[in-house]
Design a protein around this motif. Structure first.
Motif, PDB file in Angstrom:
ATOM      1  N   ALA A 174      30.438 -12.900 -18.154  1.00 49.75           N
ATOM      2  CA  ALA A 174      30.099 -12.313 -19.446  1.00 49.75           C
ATOM      3  C   ALA A 174      30.931 -11.060 -19.723  1.00 49.75           C
ATOM      4  CB  ALA A 174      28.615 -11.968 -19.490  1.00 49.75           C
ATOM      5  N   GLY A 175      31.269 -10.844 -20.977  1.00 48.15           N
ATOM      6  CA  GLY A 175      32.023  -9.657 -21.371  1.00 48.15           C
ATOM      7  C   GLY A 175      33.367  -9.581 -20.684  1.00 48.15           C
ATOM      8  N   GLN A 176      33.674  -8.435 -20.095  1.00 57.07           N
ATOM      9  CA  GLN A 176      34.920  -8.249 -19.369  1.00 57.07           C
ATOM     10  C   GLN A 176      34.855  -8.806 -17.950  1.00 57.07           C
ATOM     11  OE1 GLN A 176      37.776  -6.871 -20.819  1.00 57.07           O
ATOM     12  NE2 GLN A 176      36.474  -7.174 -22.627  1.00 57.07           N
ATOM     13  N   GLY A 177      33.695  -9.321 -17.574  1.00 57.39           N
ATOM     14  CA  GLY A 177      33.530  -9.890 -16.249  1.00 57.39           C
ATOM     15  C   GLY A 177      33.070  -8.852 -15.230  1.00 57.39           C
ATOM     16  N   ALA A 178      32.338  -9.314 -14.230  1.00 53.88           N
ATOM     17  CA  ALA A 178      31.844  -8.423 -13.182  1.00 53.88           C
ATOM     18  C   ALA A 178      31.702  -9.218 -11.897  1.00 53.88           C
ATOM     19  CB  ALA A 178      30.497  -7.820 -13.574  1.00 53.88           C
ATOM     20  N   ASP A 232      38.559 -12.846 -12.521  1.00 52.95           N
ATOM     21  CA  ASP A 232      38.675 -11.941 -13.666  1.00 52.95           C
ATOM     22  C   ASP A 232      37.407 -11.092 -13.755  1.00 52.95           C
ATOM     23  OD1 ASP A 232      41.184 -12.899 -14.512  1.00 52.95           O
ATOM     24  OD2 ASP A 232      40.243 -14.569 -15.576  1.00 52.95           O
ATOM     25  N   TYR A 233      37.551  -9.783 -13.611  1.00 53.19           N
ATOM     26  CA  TYR A 233      36.385  -8.898 -13.684  1.00 53.19           C
ATOM     27  C   TYR A 233      36.840  -7.470 -13.934  1.00 53.19           C
ATOM     28  CZ  TYR A 233      37.716  -7.713  -8.878  1.00 53.19           C
ATOM     29  OH  TYR A 233      38.414  -7.301  -7.773  1.00 53.19           O
ATOM     30  N   ASP A 234      35.925  -6.690 -14.452  1.00 56.07           N
ATOM     31  CA  ASP A 234      36.187  -5.279 -14.717  1.00 56.07           C
ATOM     32  C   ASP A 234      35.228  -4.377 -13.949  1.00 56.07           C
ATOM     33  OD1 ASP A 234      37.685  -3.252 -16.108  1.00 56.07           O
ATOM     34  OD2 ASP A 234      35.957  -2.946 -17.423  1.00 56.07           O
ATOM     35  N   ALA A 235      33.968  -4.806 -13.819  1.00 54.73           N
ATOM     36  CA  ALA A 235      32.949  -3.999 -13.146  1.00 54.73           C
ATOM     37  C   ALA A 235      32.647  -4.557 -11.760  1.00 54.73           C
ATOM     38  CB  ALA A 235      31.671  -3.953 -13.976  1.00 54.73           C
ATOM     39  N   VAL A 236      32.246  -3.658 -10.860  1.00 59.18           N
ATOM     40  CA  VAL A 236      31.848  -4.040  -9.506  1.00 59.18           C
ATOM     41  C   VAL A 236      30.489  -3.409  -9.228  1.00 59.18           C
ATOM     42  CG1 VAL A 236      32.436  -4.032  -7.052  1.00 59.18           C
ATOM     43  CG2 VAL A 236      34.264  -4.045  -8.772  1.00 59.18           C
ATOM     44  N   TYR A 237      29.521  -4.240  -8.847  1.00 59.91           N
ATOM     45  CA  TYR A 237      28.183  -3.761  -8.551  1.00 59.91           C
ATOM     46  C   TYR A 237      27.897  -3.973  -7.070  1.00 59.91           C
ATOM     47  CZ  TYR A 237      27.745  -3.778 -13.600  1.00 59.91           C
ATOM     48  OH  TYR A 237      27.949  -3.534 -14.936  1.00 59.91           O
ATOM     49  N   GLY A 238      27.752  -2.857  -6.340  1.00 56.53           N
ATOM     50  CA  GLY A 238      27.475  -2.921  -4.920  1.00 56.53           C
ATOM     51  C   GLY A 238      26.000  -3.068  -4.638  1.00 56.53           C
ATOM     52  N   ALA A 239      25.592  -2.693  -3.427  1.00 50.65           N
ATOM     53  CA  ALA A 239      24.239  -2.998  -2.960  1.00 50.65           C
ATOM     54  C   ALA A 239      23.207  -1.917  -3.273  1.00 50.65           C
ATOM     55  CB  ALA A 239      24.262  -3.247  -1.452  1.00 50.65           C
ATOM     56  N   TRP A 240      23.634  -0.730  -3.688  1.00 56.48           N
ATOM     57  CA  TRP A 240      22.701   0.372  -3.900  1.00 56.48           C
ATOM     58  C   TRP A 240      22.847   0.924  -5.311  1.00 56.48           C
ATOM     59  CZ3 TRP A 240      25.580  -0.297   0.576  1.00 56.48           C
ATOM     60  CH2 TRP A 240      24.831  -0.676   1.699  1.00 56.48           C
ATOM     61  N   ARG A 286       0.815  -1.214   0.000  1.00 54.03           N
ATOM     62  CA  ARG A 286       0.000   0.000   0.000  1.00 54.03           C
ATOM     63  C   ARG A 286       0.846   1.261   0.000  1.00 54.03           C
ATOM     64  NH1 ARG A 286      -3.146  -3.219   3.634  1.00 54.03           N
ATOM     65  NH2 ARG A 286      -2.205  -2.214   5.461  1.00 54.03           N
ATOM     66  N   ARG A 287       2.091   1.166   0.463  1.00 52.85           N
ATOM     67  CA  ARG A 287       2.916   2.365   0.630  1.00 52.85           C
ATOM     68  C   ARG A 287       4.141   2.403  -0.300  1.00 52.85           C
ATOM     69  NH1 ARG A 287       2.068   0.384   5.960  1.00 52.85           N
ATOM     70  NH2 ARG A 287       0.490   1.588   7.092  1.00 52.85           N
ATOM     71  N   HIS A 288       4.456   1.271  -0.904  1.00 59.50           N
ATOM     72  CA  HIS A 288       5.672   1.174  -1.705  1.00 59.50           C
ATOM     73  C   HIS A 288       5.383   0.486  -3.033  1.00 59.50           C
ATOM     74  CE1 HIS A 288       8.357   2.090   1.791  1.00 59.50           C
ATOM     75  NE2 HIS A 288       7.374   1.517   2.470  1.00 59.50           N
ATOM     76  N   ALA A 289       6.304   0.654  -3.946  1.00 63.01           N
ATOM     77  CA  ALA A 289       6.261  -0.060  -5.225  1.00 63.01           C
ATOM     78  C   ALA A 289       7.681  -0.492  -5.572  1.00 63.01           C
ATOM     79  CB  ALA A 289       5.679   0.826  -6.319  1.00 63.01           C
ATOM     80  N   ILE A 290       7.793  -1.412  -6.497  1.00 64.94           N
ATOM     81  CA  ILE A 290       9.105  -1.831  -6.980  1.00 64.94           C
ATOM     82  C   ILE A 290       9.370  -1.150  -8.313  1.00 64.94           C
ATOM     83  CG2 ILE A 290      10.485  -3.770  -7.822  1.00 64.94           C
ATOM     84  CD1 ILE A 290       9.202  -5.520  -5.767  1.00 64.94           C
ATOM     85  N   GLY A 291      10.505  -0.486  -8.403  1.00 66.42           N
ATOM     86  CA  GLY A 291      10.925   0.155  -9.638  1.00 66.42           C
ATOM     87  C   GLY A 291      12.081  -0.596 -10.269  1.00 66.42           C
ATOM     88  N   TRP A 292      12.174  -0.515 -11.589  1.00 63.67           N
ATOM     89  CA  TRP A 292      13.193  -1.238 -12.354  1.00 63.67           C
ATOM     90  C   TRP A 292      14.061  -0.267 -13.151  1.00 63.67           C
ATOM     91  CZ3 TRP A 292      13.911  -6.573 -12.508  1.00 63.67           C
ATOM     92  CH2 TRP A 292      12.965  -7.325 -11.801  1.00 63.67           C
ATOM     93  N   ARG A 293      15.341  -0.591 -13.242  1.00 67.94           N
ATOM     94  CA  ARG A 293      16.265   0.181 -14.082  1.00 67.94           C
ATOM     95  C   ARG A 293      17.230  -0.778 -14.768  1.00 67.94           C
ATOM     96  NH1 ARG A 293      18.537   4.653  -9.732  1.00 67.94           N
ATOM     97  NH2 ARG A 293      16.554   5.670  -9.229  1.00 67.94           N
ATOM     98  N   GLU A 294      17.649  -0.424 -15.969  1.00 66.00           N
ATOM     99  CA  GLU A 294      18.740  -1.161 -16.595  1.00 66.00           C
ATOM    100  C   GLU A 294      20.048  -0.642 -16.010  1.00 66.00           C
ATOM    101  OE1 GLU A 294      19.723  -2.655 -20.989  1.00 66.00           O
ATOM    102  OE2 GLU A 294      20.103  -0.510 -20.734  1.00 66.00           O
ATOM    103  N   VAL A 295      20.800  -1.505 -15.390  1.00 66.06           N
ATOM    104  CA  VAL A 295      22.074  -1.137 -14.784  1.00 66.06           C
ATOM    105  C   VAL A 295      23.207  -1.288 -15.789  1.00 66.06           C
ATOM    106  CG1 VAL A 295      23.676  -1.689 -12.902  1.00 66.06           C
ATOM    107  CG2 VAL A 295      21.213  -1.770 -12.509  1.00 66.06           C
ATOM    108  N   ALA A 296      23.136  -2.328 -16.598  1.00 63.50           N
ATOM    109  CA  ALA A 296      24.103  -2.618 -17.656  1.00 63.50           C
ATOM    110  C   ALA A 296      23.419  -3.603 -18.602  1.00 63.50           C
ATOM    111  CB  ALA A 296      25.385  -3.218 -17.072  1.00 63.50           C
ATOM    112  N   PRO A 297      23.989  -3.845 -19.782  1.00 59.39           N
ATOM    113  CA  PRO A 297      23.374  -4.839 -20.657  1.00 59.39           C
ATOM    114  C   PRO A 297      23.180  -6.177 -19.946  1.00 59.39           C
ATOM    115  CG  PRO A 297      25.028  -3.603 -21.863  1.00 59.39           C
ATOM    116  CD  PRO A 297      25.133  -3.174 -20.421  1.00 59.39           C
TER     117      PRO A 297
END
Length: 272
Positions: A184-188, A232-240, A49-60
């Motif tokens: 995938a790709g350069q790794g994450a 092996d990775y290039d990107a780092v995705y944290g919690a926020w 009733r008070r919240h919704a879930i929103g979506w975003r593309e973070v990377a391909p």
């Protein structure tokens, strides 16, 4: 009538009961906190009733979903899309009909994997909605507040989920603290706050307790750094949403480990 009450501070859903639990074990642990006003509880219906879930593309092939307005610790989850299936990394407290429709249209979820107990959230609701397992490290078994057959505990230092998607036990914040390596790709790497991307988005850091400012020993961070160095990775995705290092992540992590060890073991990194 039983209700699966949700802790309003950490967002963890508890086993169904006729009344709210007397306490939240996750919040009473010294890594977390209980508000001065005391423990508060909510429900899935009240959240909807008070919240919704929103979506975003973070990377391909990487979509983020989070609650708006913020709730609990305010983390967002990540949907990793691969040719072999989708993996949900971390979780949020709300699951609404729109999200179920969106995820099913994207091919559903093959598995849910969660970094540590602060983000267990409503993992059982998600697992039941998408008929998939929840993968948790066995070292954190005691922190599951809503047991369910969908929860699968893995042991050891690494666990394959799908081709190109592997979980690694990093420890630190929790004994079973987990990161996800995506080849995938350069790794994450998807790290939650086990290796937490800092606000400058050029470093990560490590803590036993973030809200109570309790650091980890230098030797533990050195061990964690060695695990990260082996990937092996290039990107780092944290919690926020804004905690992302989109490129150069491995070098940033290496520098961050060195800086942390200098800060706690000396000589410190600070200059006038």
């Amino acid at each position: 009538m039983s209700t699966a009450f949700i802790c309003a501070t950490c967002g963890t859903q508890h086993a169904p009961a006729a009344a709210p639990p007397s306490s939240c074990a996750i919040c009473e642990d010294p890594r977390q906190w209980v508000p001065a006003a005391g423990q508060q509880w909510t429900t899935m219906d009240a959240l909807a009733r008070r919240h919704a879930i929103g979506w975003r593309e973070v990377a391909p092939d990487l979509l983020g979903c989070g609650m708006f307005p913020d709730f609990g610790i305010a983390q967002r989850a990540l949907l990793v899309r691969t040719p072999a299936g989708n993996v949900l990394w971390d979780c949020v407290a709300l699951l609404d009909p729109a999200t179920v429709a969106i995820v099913k249209a994207l091919g559903g979820i093959s598995a849910i994997a969660i970094s540590h107990p602060h983000y267990y959230a409503s993992m059982v609701e998600w697992a039941r909605a998408f008929d998939c397992p929840v993968l948790l490290h066995a070292a954190d078994r005691r922190w599951v507040m809503r047991p369910d057959p969908a929860i699968r505990f893995w042991e050891g230092e690494a666990h394959g989920v799908l081709p190109g998607v592997t979980l690694h036990r990093l420890g630190g914040h929790y004994a079973g603290g987990t990161i996800l390596h995506w080849a995938a790709g350069q790794g994450a790497i998807l790290t939650g706050d086990i290796a937490s991307v800092t606000p400058d988005r050029r470093h990560v850091s490590f803590m036993w307790s973030f809200p109570n400012w309790v650091p980890l020993p230098a030797a533990e961070v050195a061990r964690m750094g060695a695990v990260l160095e082996g990937l092996d990775y290039d990107a780092v995705y944290g919690a926020w949403w804004d905690r992302v290092i989109p490129a150069g992540g491995k070098a940033a992590v290496r520098t961050s480990v060195e800086r942390y060890i200098q800060a706690v073991a000396g000589p410190g990194p600070l200059t006038e």
